[in-house]
Design a protein around this motif. Structure first.
Motif, PDB file in Angstrom:
ATOM      1  N   GLY A 334       0.480  -1.276   0.524  1.00  0.00           N
ATOM      2  CA  GLY A 334      -0.209   0.024  -0.135  1.00  0.00           C
ATOM      3  C   GLY A 334       1.024   1.381  -0.145  1.00  0.00           C
ATOM      4  N   THR A 335       0.173   2.283   0.541  1.00  0.00           N
ATOM      5  CA  THR A 335       1.403   3.894   0.814  1.00  0.00           C
ATOM      6  C   THR A 335       0.993   4.394   1.758  1.00  0.00           C
ATOM      7  OG1 THR A 335      -1.011   4.828   0.016  1.00  0.00           O
ATOM      8  CG2 THR A 335       0.083   4.599  -1.926  1.00  0.00           C
ATOM      9  N   ALA A 337       0.854   7.051   2.584  1.00  0.00           N
ATOM     10  CA  ALA A 337      -0.725   7.841   3.022  1.00  0.00           C
ATOM     11  C   ALA A 337      -1.468   7.472   3.574  1.00  0.00           C
ATOM     12  CB  ALA A 337      -0.808   8.834   1.704  1.00  0.00           C
ATOM     13  N   ASN A 338      -1.880   5.993   3.214  1.00  0.00           N
ATOM     14  CA  ASN A 338      -2.792   5.478   3.627  1.00  0.00           C
ATOM     15  C   ASN A 338      -2.648   4.153   4.294  1.00  0.00           C
ATOM     16  OD1 ASN A 338      -5.869   4.990   2.848  1.00  0.00           O
ATOM     17  ND2 ASN A 338      -5.701   2.699   1.334  1.00  0.00           N
ATOM     18  N   ASN A 339      -1.780   4.657   4.599  1.00  0.00           N
ATOM     19  CA  ASN A 339      -1.048   3.536   5.974  1.00  0.00           C
ATOM     20  C   ASN A 339      -1.427   2.224   5.752  1.00  0.00           C
ATOM     21  OD1 ASN A 339      -2.081   5.554   8.305  1.00  0.00           O
ATOM     22  ND2 ASN A 339      -3.948   5.208   8.357  1.00  0.00           N
ATOM     23  N   CYS A 341      -1.726   0.532   3.750  1.00  0.00           N
ATOM     24  CA  CYS A 341      -3.003   0.045   2.368  1.00  0.00           C
ATOM     25  C   CYS A 341      -3.028   0.285   0.705  1.00  0.00           C
ATOM     26  CB  CYS A 341      -4.329  -0.053   2.729  1.00  0.00           C
ATOM     27  SG  CYS A 341      -4.250  -0.933   4.670  1.00  0.00           S
ATOM     28  N   GLU A 343      -4.422   2.364  -2.403  1.00  0.00           N
ATOM     29  CA  GLU A 343      -5.111   3.488  -2.534  1.00  0.00           C
ATOM     30  C   GLU A 343      -6.341   3.204  -3.419  1.00  0.00           C
ATOM     31  OE1 GLU A 343      -5.566   6.252  -1.003  1.00  0.00           O
ATOM     32  OE2 GLU A 343      -3.430   6.368  -0.552  1.00  0.00           O
ATOM     33  N   TYR A 386      -9.661  -3.971  -0.510  1.00  0.00           N
ATOM     34  CA  TYR A 386      -9.201  -2.293   0.232  1.00  0.00           C
ATOM     35  C   TYR A 386      -9.846  -2.252   1.917  1.00  0.00           C
ATOM     36  CZ  TYR A 386      -8.397  -1.430  -4.442  1.00  0.00           C
ATOM     37  OH  TYR A 386      -7.675  -1.745  -5.928  1.00  0.00           O
ATOM     38  N   ASN A 388      -9.441  -1.022   4.463  1.00  0.00           N
ATOM     39  CA  ASN A 388      -9.065   0.148   5.435  1.00  0.00           C
ATOM     40  C   ASN A 388     -10.303   1.589   4.530  1.00  0.00           C
ATOM     41  OD1 ASN A 388      -7.614   0.723   3.368  1.00  0.00           O
ATOM     42  ND2 ASN A 388      -6.828   2.337   4.699  1.00  0.00           N
ATOM     43  N   ALA A 389     -10.662   1.665   3.753  1.00  0.00           N
ATOM     44  CA  ALA A 389     -12.254   2.444   2.883  1.00  0.00           C
ATOM     45  C   ALA A 389     -12.919   1.777   3.609  1.00  0.00           C
ATOM     46  CB  ALA A 389     -11.190   1.993   1.375  1.00  0.00           C
ATOM     47  N   LYS A 463     -14.605   9.796   0.974  1.00  0.00           N
ATOM     48  CA  LYS A 463     -13.131  10.480   1.195  1.00  0.00           C
ATOM     49  C   LYS A 463     -13.117  11.150   2.658  1.00  0.00           C
ATOM     50  CE  LYS A 463     -12.932  10.442  -4.201  1.00  0.00           C
ATOM     51  NZ  LYS A 463     -12.300  11.482  -4.816  1.00  0.00           N
TER      52      LYS A 463
END
Length: 464
Positions: A334-335, A337-339, A341, A343, A386, A388-389, A463
């Motif tokens: 992941g990234t 920025a997304n902890n 996970c 995007e 995903y 955590n989304a 978002k």
């Protein structure tokens, strides 16, 4: 010689008294050895046992040549004990040879009464009071009694004493005294006995039995050593107990008397790892990898890691640059920025809605048709990629029918899809459901095809 035997007996008696009582109290003893002189002027008619005591007794008190019988060798010994408040008690034994015994009575001028080498022996006890204790010149008065023999004639005496000590040091001095000895029997004449001798003060109490007298003992109630003024060094490490942080364990001066078994500069009493050299910052325990976690508590003692991970380095299983401890998706790239996970991209979002708009419902109802199961399962698979989304399931209708009915139908269809997704493994907290009725058409409601496009379900990313 019979009289010499008597003197030796008296000396043994005096010394025996000293040894028997020498350590009763914390007060010094004094022994005096010297010579004595006996003076019987005036003594009456000169016949022992018949002369009368005269009124002019002090007239020739200092006439040494005519009246004093002096035995220049050791002829007197005394031992006394200080009993407090300036008072002392002593016992003395003396020996002399009498050649002059006062004056011949009635002679003019008076003639010295010469006698034939009479033996003189006396044993006396005296209570003295010293006026100036602790000074160089130390005067005293005394009173007491004793028994005196001249040859075979003996009688008890009442004695009065005046004298003084001259101390050259704390323990050694000279003593001079004169004693008036009044006889209780007529056959022994009243007389003076003068004494000069060397005095030695010694002894004292030793309450704890350590060989250091109490007056010099800094710890009089506890046995100690002379090296430490009578204070103890229980562990024998050369540091007295009062200055020893570990008085029962031998140690070093550097450790204030405590041992340091592992030699790391930390006393065993403060060392959590006393048998293994370690660091002061870790209370004497080792830290092989230098990560600040002691080896005993470090799950990875040879690899540096934080205490929060028990001394082990944190892993990044998916290699996305986010450590597993902070990675919400440790098994998926992941990234940051997304902890950790992945995007949700626009392409993913489009794929979700392409699937969602093919979901079929029974006409006028929120019941999902069975042929839509595969589509929903594909949506579940995408959402699990995903974790955590968060998403919103939206329901939409065409304009056929009343607006209120369409609103209720869109709410029900959105909720129906959400329930299916939750029942098939998507966490409920990640999903919400909302109906918009006919309010958000994406095509015209004037044609069959346009109305079909408007009847749809969308799944959109929330978002934050």
């Amino acid at each position: 010689m019979k009289n010499l035997s008597r003197l030796l007996f008296a000396m043994l008696l005096v010394l025996g008294y000293s040894n028997m009582n020498a350590q009763d109290k914390n007060n010094p003893w004094q022994i005096t050895i010297g010579a004595n002189g006996v003076d019987a002027y005036p003594s009456g008619d000169g016949v022992v046992g018949s002369a009368q005591f005269g009124e002019t007794i002090f007239d020739e008190f200092f006439n040494v040549d005519d009246h004093w019988n002096i035995l220049p060798s050791l002829s007197t010994i005394s031992v006394s004990k200080h009993i407090g408040g300036g008072f002392s008690f002593g016992v003395a034994g003396s020996l002399n040879k009498i050649e002059k015994w006062g004056d011949v009575p009635g002679s003019d001028p008076e003639v010295v009464n010469d006698v034939d080498d009479l033996s003189y022996y006396g044993v006396d006890g005296t209570i003295k009071y010293n006026f100036l204790e602790g000074t160089t010149i130390d005067p005293f008065l005394g009173v007491g009694g004793g028994y005196t023999w001249i040859d075979e004639i003996g009688a008890g005496t009442l004695n009065g004493t005046l004298g003084f000590n001259i101390w050259f040091s704390e323990n050694i001095g000279l003593t001079f005294q004169s004693s008036y000895k009044h006889a209780f029997e007529d056959y022994l004449q009243t007389h003076f006995q003068h004494t000069a001798g060397i005095s030695i003060k010694f002894g004292g109490a030793d309450s704890d039995g350590d060989g250091v007298y109490d007056k010099d003992d800094a710890c009089p109630e506890v046995a100690g050593t002379e090296e430490f003024n009578g204070c103890p060094d229980t562990d024998g490490d050369g540091i007295e107990d009062s200055k020893d942080d570990c008085p029962n364990e031998a140690g070093s001066a550097e450790m204030n008397g405590c041992p340091d078994t592992d030699g790391d500069g930390i006393a065993d009493k403060d060392d959590k790892c006393p048998t293994v050299a370690g660091l002061a910052s870790l209370n004497g325990c080792p830290d092989a990898d230098g990560d600040g976690v002691t080896d005993a508590e470090d799950n990875c003692p040879n690899e540096a890691g934080p205490a929060s991970n028990n001394g082990c380095p944190y892993a990044d299983s998916d290699g996305d640059g986010v450590l597993d401890k902070d990675d919400l998706c440790p098994d998926k790239v992941g990234t940051v920025a997304n902890n950790g996970c992945p995007e949700v991209t626009e392409a993913v979002q489009k794929a979700l809605n392409d699937y969602a708009k093919t979901i079929l419902f029974d006409t006028g109802k929120s019941t999902i048709k069975s042929q839509s199961a595969q589509v929903l399962d594909d949506i579940v698979a995408i959402l699990k990629e995903y974790p955590n989304a968060k998403f919103t399931v939206e329901g939409h209708t065409d304009s056929v029918g009343s607006e209120s009915l369409n609103q209720k139908l869109s709410d029900a269809r959105a909720l129906s899809v959400k329930d299916y997704l939750v029942q098939n493994g998507v966490d409920e907290f990640r999903l919400s459901a909302e109906g918009f009725g006919e309010s958000k058409p994406i095509d015209t409601n004037s044609t069959r095809e346009g109305r079909a496009n408007n009847r749809r379900v969308e799944i959109n990313l929330v978002k934050e």
